[in-house]
Design a protein around this motif. Structure first.
Motif, mmCIF file in Angstrom:
data_model
loop_
_atom_site.group_PDB
_atom_site.id
_atom_site.type_symbol
_atom_site.label_atom_id
_atom_site.label_comp_id
_atom_site.label_asym_id
_atom_site.label_seq_id
_atom_site.Cartn_x
_atom_site.Cartn_y
_atom_site.Cartn_z
ATOM 1 N N ILE A 170 70.144 6.553 66.232
ATOM 2 C CA ILE A 170 69.892 7.755 65.445
ATOM 3 C C ILE A 170 68.762 7.462 64.475
ATOM 4 O O ILE A 170 69.002 7.165 63.298
ATOM 5 N N PRO A 171 67.538 7.479 64.939
ATOM 6 C CA PRO A 171 66.394 7.176 64.049
ATOM 7 C C PRO A 171 66.381 8.133 62.858
ATOM 8 O O PRO A 171 66.482 9.349 63.015
ATOM 9 N N SER A 172 66.302 7.586 61.678
ATOM 10 C CA SER A 172 66.288 8.394 60.459
ATOM 11 C C SER A 172 64.853 8.714 60.067
ATOM 12 O O SER A 172 63.994 7.837 60.013
ATOM 13 N N THR A 173 64.594 9.965 59.804
ATOM 14 C CA THR A 173 63.241 10.405 59.411
ATOM 15 C C THR A 173 63.080 10.447 57.900
ATOM 16 O O THR A 173 62.055 10.831 57.399
ATOM 17 N N SER A 174 64.135 10.074 57.191
ATOM 18 C CA SER A 174 64.067 10.091 55.727
ATOM 19 C C SER A 174 64.650 8.791 55.194
ATOM 20 O O SER A 174 65.145 7.948 55.939
ATOM 21 N N SER A 175 64.615 8.654 53.878
ATOM 22 C CA SER A 175 65.148 7.452 53.245
ATOM 23 C C SER A 175 66.669 7.490 53.132
ATOM 24 O O SER A 175 67.298 6.500 52.770
ATOM 25 N N ASP A 176 67.270 8.655 53.413
ATOM 26 C CA ASP A 176 68.717 8.790 53.315
ATOM 27 C C ASP A 176 69.402 8.025 54.444
ATOM 28 O O ASP A 176 68.940 8.026 55.601
ATOM 29 N N SER A 177 70.504 7.383 54.109
ATOM 30 C CA SER A 177 71.289 6.662 55.115
ATOM 31 C C SER A 177 72.000 7.652 56.023
ATOM 32 O O SER A 177 72.512 8.680 55.559
ATOM 33 N N PRO A 178 72.039 7.375 57.349
ATOM 34 C CA PRO A 178 72.748 8.292 58.251
ATOM 35 C C PRO A 178 74.255 8.250 58.095
ATOM 36 O O PRO A 178 74.976 9.052 58.690
ATOM 37 N N GLY A 179 74.750 7.308 57.286
ATOM 38 C CA GLY A 179 76.188 7.229 57.061
ATOM 39 C C GLY A 179 76.884 6.338 58.070
ATOM 40 O O GLY A 179 76.264 5.712 58.933
ATOM 41 N N ARG A 180 78.200 6.308 57.980
ATOM 42 C CA ARG A 180 78.988 5.454 58.862
ATOM 43 C C ARG A 180 79.177 6.081 60.232
ATOM 44 O O ARG A 180 79.328 7.295 60.352
ATOM 45 N N TYR A 181 79.239 5.215 61.235
ATOM 46 C CA TYR A 181 79.573 5.629 62.594
ATOM 47 C C TYR A 181 80.621 4.666 63.150
ATOM 48 O O TYR A 181 80.545 3.447 62.909
ATOM 49 N N TYR A 182 81.597 5.225 63.864
ATOM 50 C CA TYR A 182 82.639 4.413 64.479
ATOM 51 C C TYR A 182 82.398 4.355 65.981
ATOM 52 O O TYR A 182 82.099 5.368 66.615
ATOM 53 N N LYS A 183 82.549 3.155 66.541
ATOM 54 C CA LYS A 183 82.283 2.945 67.965
ATOM 55 C C LYS A 183 83.618 2.839 68.706
ATOM 56 O O LYS A 183 84.425 1.948 68.445
ATOM 57 N N VAL A 184 83.863 3.783 69.642
ATOM 58 C CA VAL A 184 85.093 3.784 70.446
ATOM 59 C C VAL A 184 84.729 4.140 71.885
ATOM 60 O O VAL A 184 83.633 4.643 72.166
ATOM 61 N N LYS A 185 85.650 3.889 72.811
ATOM 62 C CA LYS A 185 85.427 4.305 74.186
ATOM 63 C C LYS A 185 85.342 5.829 74.242
ATOM 64 O O LYS A 185 86.120 6.528 73.599
ATOM 65 N N TRP A 186 84.422 6.316 75.034
ATOM 66 C CA TRP A 186 84.179 7.769 75.037
ATOM 67 C C TRP A 186 85.400 8.555 75.512
ATOM 68 O O TRP A 186 85.575 9.720 75.134
ATOM 69 N N THR A 187 86.262 7.924 76.318
ATOM 70 C CA THR A 187 87.454 8.618 76.836
ATOM 71 C C THR A 187 88.462 8.930 75.738
ATOM 72 O O THR A 187 89.377 9.737 75.949
ATOM 73 N N ARG A 188 88.297 8.327 74.573
ATOM 74 C CA ARG A 188 89.224 8.586 73.467
ATOM 75 C C ARG A 188 88.839 9.816 72.650
ATOM 76 O O ARG A 188 89.634 10.299 71.842
ATOM 77 N N VAL A 189 87.633 10.313 72.833
ATOM 78 C CA VAL A 189 87.195 11.488 72.062
ATOM 79 C C VAL A 189 86.572 12.531 72.995
ATOM 80 O O VAL A 189 85.428 12.957 72.796
ATOM 81 N N PRO A 190 87.299 12.969 74.029
ATOM 82 C CA PRO A 190 86.714 13.924 74.980
ATOM 83 C C PRO A 190 86.317 15.241 74.332
ATOM 84 O O PRO A 190 85.368 15.893 74.766
#
Length: 485
Positions: A170-190
């Motif tokens: 997620i390339p950021s175009t500003s100085s703001d942080s994109p925030g937290r992201y959680y990595k899970v198997k895609w089948t858990r969040v259909p």
């Protein structure tokens, strides 16, 4: 910006049971509960039934809300007072309340309903949907600090994405942080994949912190589905316990028509005493379709069969018709027969229903659930629920005949019949109530008050009379309200 090691430190170590030990002086440290362990302490039969019924009242109203197409915000507004009434669950900051007692009731009620609703695939599906929604309601209004503590107490098998991973995806175009992201198997969040709210790479879904709830809800749902299947396999062992099986059988019918409070005395109807001469007008103005149909059949045929008399007689009794007036009403209604035949064949049963003969029991009026499930009507019978027991054509014709002068039109029938076809009979009745009481200020979604659905014919009639009195400027006792007093 945090380093990779700092991010990794916040990831919980994998633990098979999914639970991390917590330190608290409470037996139940959190409002939120995944119900991993069943209650093992002694439970009385009264607690077993009462806790389950109170929870079922909440779940049944959640299912009714889905049938009425309420948004989540509307659902929150409707369910908040209902949850506080039947299933209060305070946060840890409410130190003056007995939080463990509230959470014990919640815990026991959930597991009792598991026993009742694990019996078929349809019941399991409906139970999981309602329970997941209840969890979502609690999750959304939980104290943020307590919610974070609950999430930290379990291993959700998610990994915090590193700053480098986030920057790459997620390339950021500003100085703001994109925030937290959680990595899970895609089948858990259909659901999030379908809505394109996550970034996918290598079979993994990168979920923004704002969508964290979806991971939790999906985990709750899949966890409950597996547990229900296990409960279903163990259920045959309970068939030997004659105390529990009747209770579970009754609970499993709760989604059909909701769970009503028992109406077993005239005071419950909160209305004035009735006389036999008042019933024709009362039926026209205030009766639900089941009782309106019985009254119309009685006037047409000058007679009702046994189950029709029982259903209608108990309804009138609770509505405020005394035994003396009941005898007058039924005698006038059965005008084709002689006094001797009436006294010999009907008088005793009328007095018996008032607790004046036989074992002198105080019989309660039949609830929607009882009318729907018990004593199915046959040829020539008039009892039952029109929404369930009438054909589609007959139901539409009957409703327009009964309520056409109260605001119900042919344009309303499409919505009502769709609800009937889906099997939500009490929701259809509730919608008719809203339409026919729009002149008294009832809006769509309000039901019989506070968004609640109709679960009892006497509830319908009592609320209708209450609205009429308010429109006439009277209080519930019939006294005229003084302006400016």
């Amino acid at each position: 910006m945090q380093s990779r090691s700092e991010y990794r430190k916040s990831v919980l170590k994998e633990k098979k049971g999914g639970i991390v030990e917590t330190h608290s002086n409470l037996k139940y440290p959190f409002r939120l509960n995944f119900y991993d362990k069943p209650p093992i302490e002694d439970i009385t039969i009264e607690e077993f039934e009462t806790y389950a019924l109170n929870r079922l009242r909440v779940l049944a109203e959640i299912e009714s809300s889905y049938a009425r197409n309420r948004t989540f915000k509307e659902l929150c507004d409707v369910m908040d007072p209902i949850c506080k009434k039947y299933l209060p669950l305070n946060s840890n900051t409410a130190e003056k309340t007995n939080r463990d007692a509230e959470r014990r009731k919640d815990h026991i009620g959930h597991f009792v309903l598991r026993l009742a609703f694990c019996r078929s695939e349809d019941l399991r599906r409906r139970f999981v949907k309602a329970e997941t929604t209840l969890f979502r309601l609690r999750y959304s209004n939980d104290d943020s600090t307590e919610r974070e503590a609950f999430l930290s107490s379990r291993n959700f098998d998610w990994v915090l994405a590193t700053p480098e991973e986030i920057q790459e995806l997620i390339p950021s175009t500003s100085s703001d942080s994109p925030g937290r992201y959680y990595k899970v198997k895609w089948t858990r969040v259909p659901d999030l994949v379908e809505k394109r709210r996550v970034v996918l790479k290598g079979g993994m879904a990168y979920v923004p912190a704002s969508e964290q709830a979806s991971i939790v809800l999906q985990e709750f749902q899949s966890h409950l589905e597996k547990d229900l299947e296990m409960t279903a396999k163990a259920l045959p062992r309970l068939d030997e316990d004659t105390r529990l099986v009747p209770i579970l059988d009754n609970l499993s019918k709760g989604f059909l028509a909701g769970v009503s409070s028992e109406w077993n005395n005239a005071a419950a109807a909160s209305g004035d005493a009735l006389t036999a001469d008042m019933i024709d007008e009362m039926a026209y103005k205030h009766f639900p379709a089941c009782m309106r149909n019985l009254h119309m059949c009685l006037r047409r045929d000058k007679h009702l069969k046994h189950f029709g008399r029982l259903q209608y007689g108990l309804f009138l009794k609770i509505l405020g018709l005394s035994i003396d007036e009941a005898l007058v009403f039924w005698r006038k209604s059965f005008s084709k027969i002689q006094d001797d035949k009436f006294n010999k064949e009907y008088r005793y049963n009328i007095r018996h229903s008032y607790g004046l003969e036989g074992k002198r029991a105080n019989y309660a009026a039949k609830s929607c659930q009882q009318i729907l499930m018990a004593d199915q009507p046959g040829p020539g019978d008039s009892h039952g629920c029109p929404y369930r027991h009438f054909s589609a054509d007959n139901l539409q014709s009957a409703l327009l005949t009964m309520y056409g002068e109260h605001g119900l039109t042919s344009a309303d029938m499409k919505e009502i019949m769709a609800t009937v076809k889906a099997g939500h009979y009490h929701v259809a009745c509730t919608r008719v109530f809203e339409i026919t009481h729009a002149r008294q200020g009832v809006k769509k979604g309000e039901g019989v008050g506070g968004g609640e659905s109709v679960t009892h014919p006497n509830q319908y009639a009592a609320r209708s009379r209450e609205l009429e009195k308010k429109a006439e400027g009277k209080d519930e006792d019939g006294d005229v309200l003084m302006q400016g007093a």
